[in-house]
Design an enzyme around this catalytic site. Structure first.
Site, short mmCIF file in Angstrom:
data_model
loop_
_atom_site.label_atom_id
_atom_site.label_comp_id
_atom_site.label_asym_id
_atom_site.label_seq_id
_atom_site.Cartn_x
_atom_site.Cartn_y
_atom_site.Cartn_z
N HIS A 151 29.89 10.94 62.84
CA HIS A 151 30.92 10.73 64.02
C HIS A 151 30.60 10.44 64.64
O HIS A 151 29.64 11.60 65.28
CB HIS A 151 31.47 11.24 63.83
CG HIS A 151 33.27 11.03 63.11
ND1 HIS A 151 33.65 11.25 65.03
CD2 HIS A 151 34.08 11.04 63.16
CE1 HIS A 151 35.26 11.07 65.59
NE2 HIS A 151 35.18 10.43 64.51
N ASP A 200 36.95 9.84 56.55
CA ASP A 200 37.29 8.68 55.33
C ASP A 200 36.41 8.94 54.52
O ASP A 200 36.27 8.06 53.19
CB ASP A 200 36.53 7.49 56.27
CG ASP A 200 37.19 6.48 57.07
OD1 ASP A 200 36.76 6.32 57.54
OD2 ASP A 200 38.51 6.01 56.68
#
Ligand code: SDX
Length: 427
Positions: free
Chosen positions: A305, A362
């Site tokens: 991320h 996710d």
């Protein structure tokens, strides 16, 4: 908020810049005056750039903290509902019961779409990716709702917010129904936001669809976990599109387009495909090896991320929800086994530790959505439904703060001026 200064010295020139202090997080150097002195900063991907001031969401990537208007995501996910989180994101405070009831009733009563829009779907191939259809139909809403388009008018912005928040699940479910050749299912006013979406997805004219409360709660929690995430790629896209005063439905369609990318909201679909490709725990080492290979474009979908250099707090809640759903459905998904083992291996692998690559939002969502009976090509559509409120809240905040068109500069490395000589024989 300037509480100290920075001095930038370039050759003989010195520029004094204000340093602005946030409520939480990093201080920022205010470089707005640099342009007038002939200098620009260079920051592709905006890894070190604050594009705006915002009061909506705060992320502390090092400590895995996510706050919506100051409320921690873990508390919101377990104690709130998606519509209450929508109210908080939009208006800044938790609603009273009366405010919530009014908000919920208004959203519920705007879930139907203009009947003519149903004909738009026939222009798409049945095998179109649902994100392509969602993007197209959302943009087309701009052709149907003309009565509240003065974006400088807060009342108009509120009406548009309700329309988008209410209609996105309806359009999304229609994208699914169209792709499987089933009739569209109208929304029902007696169901919750999440329950209504599941109903529109799975009901058929042939039999009553009964919403399973555990799945309804899981769906609502997935919406909460994807609601907003400060200046991510799709939200920045909506802000940029909206900065020209563009039609709000068109701006949200631009956000959908950006979210679709596998590096962003498309990662949940890509993650499930990756788990299906890995298939068994024995194959994991080979994929870990590929993820580390600089010459291999393969990345572990659902890992890493831009901001979180620690566990994504949403992934933690998603993991718990995943177990709840599989238990409720008495499912023993082998992909979850692969996911858990992949997570265990990656979290102990020096490559991932050094690069601070942790599971993100996710990583588990795909397994839950698959268990809910949602096909993988609809995963990013679910993300778009949830993120619509985040896009609207930031679009609204930008208008409230006074519009300034987004117009970045560049580092030009092309040709110097040269004379043009055409080789083409003019007819
Ligand atoms: C979302 O911004 C948001 O807030 C997004 C989001 C939201 O709610 O809006 O949180 C939702 O988009 C979550 C992210 C979903 N994407 C994925 O899961 C796709 C896989 N992840 C990567 O593509 C990547 O981690 C990004 C795009 C998410 C972040 O990339 P960055 O910050 O630009 O970092 P990078 O690509 O420069 O990577 C840093 C290093 C690189 O190695 P080096 O060049 O330094 O040697 O880490 C490596 C990368 O190769 N790396 C990975 C990796 N992610 C980064 N290596 C293997 N597998 C990965 N997943």
């Amino acid at each position: 908020m300037a509480d100290n200064k920075a001095k930038l010295t370039i050759a003989e020139t010195s520029v004094d810049l204000d340093v602005l202090s946030p409520t939480l997080g990093s201080k920022v150097i205010d470089i707005r005056t640099l342009g007038s002195k002939g200098y620009y900063t260079y920051d592709p991907g905006f890894t070190s750039t604050a594009s705006c001031e915002s009061k909506i969401t705060f992320i502390d990537g090092n400590n895995g903290i996510l706050l919506h208007r100051g409320f921690p995501i873990g508390q919101l996910a377990t104690e709130s509902t998606y519509l209450e989180v929508c109210y908080i994101l939009l208006y800044g405070e938790a609603p009273t019961q009366e405010q919530y009831d009014k908000f919920k009733t208004t959203v519920t009563r705007h879930t139907m779409i203009h009947e003519q829009i149903t004909r738009l779907f026939n222009g798409f191939r049945r095998d179109s990716h649902p994100m392509a259809v969602l993007c197209g139909v959302t943009g087309a809403l701009a052709a149907f709702y003309h009565d509240a388009l003065d974006v400088s008018n807060p009342v108009h912005r509120d009406i548009t917010a309700y329309r988008l928040l209410s209609k996105m699940p309806t359009v999304a479910a229609m994208c699914y129904k169209y792709s499987i050749g089933q009739p569209f299912v109208y929304p029902r006013n007696d169901l919750s936001y999440a329950g209504n979406f599941l109903h529109m997805m799975f009901a058929t004219p042939c039999e009553e669809y009964v919403v399973n409360p555990v799945l309804e709660r899981a769906m609502d929690r997935i919406f909460i976990l994807h609601a907003d995430h400060e200046q991510n790629a799709s939200t920045s896209t909506v802000r940029t599109a909206g900065s020209s005063g563009a039609n709000p439905f068109a701006c949200i369609a631009a956000g959908i387009a950006s979210l679709w990318g596998p590096a962003h909201g498309g990662a949940n679909e890509a993650c499930l495909r990756m788990l299906e490709e890995i298939k068994t725990v024995e194959h994991i080492p080979e994929f870990i090896k590929r993820a580390k290979d600089k010459n291999d474009s393969f990345r572990l979908m659902g890992f890493g991320h831009r901001v979180y250099k620690n566990y994504d707090p949403r992934a933690t809640v998603m993991r718990e929800t995943c177990h709840e759903v599989l238990k409720e459905l008495n499912l023993n998904d082998s992909l979850l086994e692969v996911a858990m083992e992949l997570e265990r291996i990656a979290l102990n692998d020096p490559y991932f530790i050094e690069k601070k690559l942790y599971p993100n939002v996710d990583f588990y969502s795909g397994i839950i959505l698959k268990a809910l009976g949602i096909p993988s090509n609809m995963f990013t559509v679910i993300f778009a439904i949830a993120r619509t409120i985040g896009w609207i809240a930031h679009w609204n905040e930008m208008h409230e703060d006074g519009l300034k068109i987004a117009r970045p500069r560049q580092l030009y490395t092309g040709y110097d001026e040269r004379d043009f000589k055409s080789e083409i024989k003019k007819k």
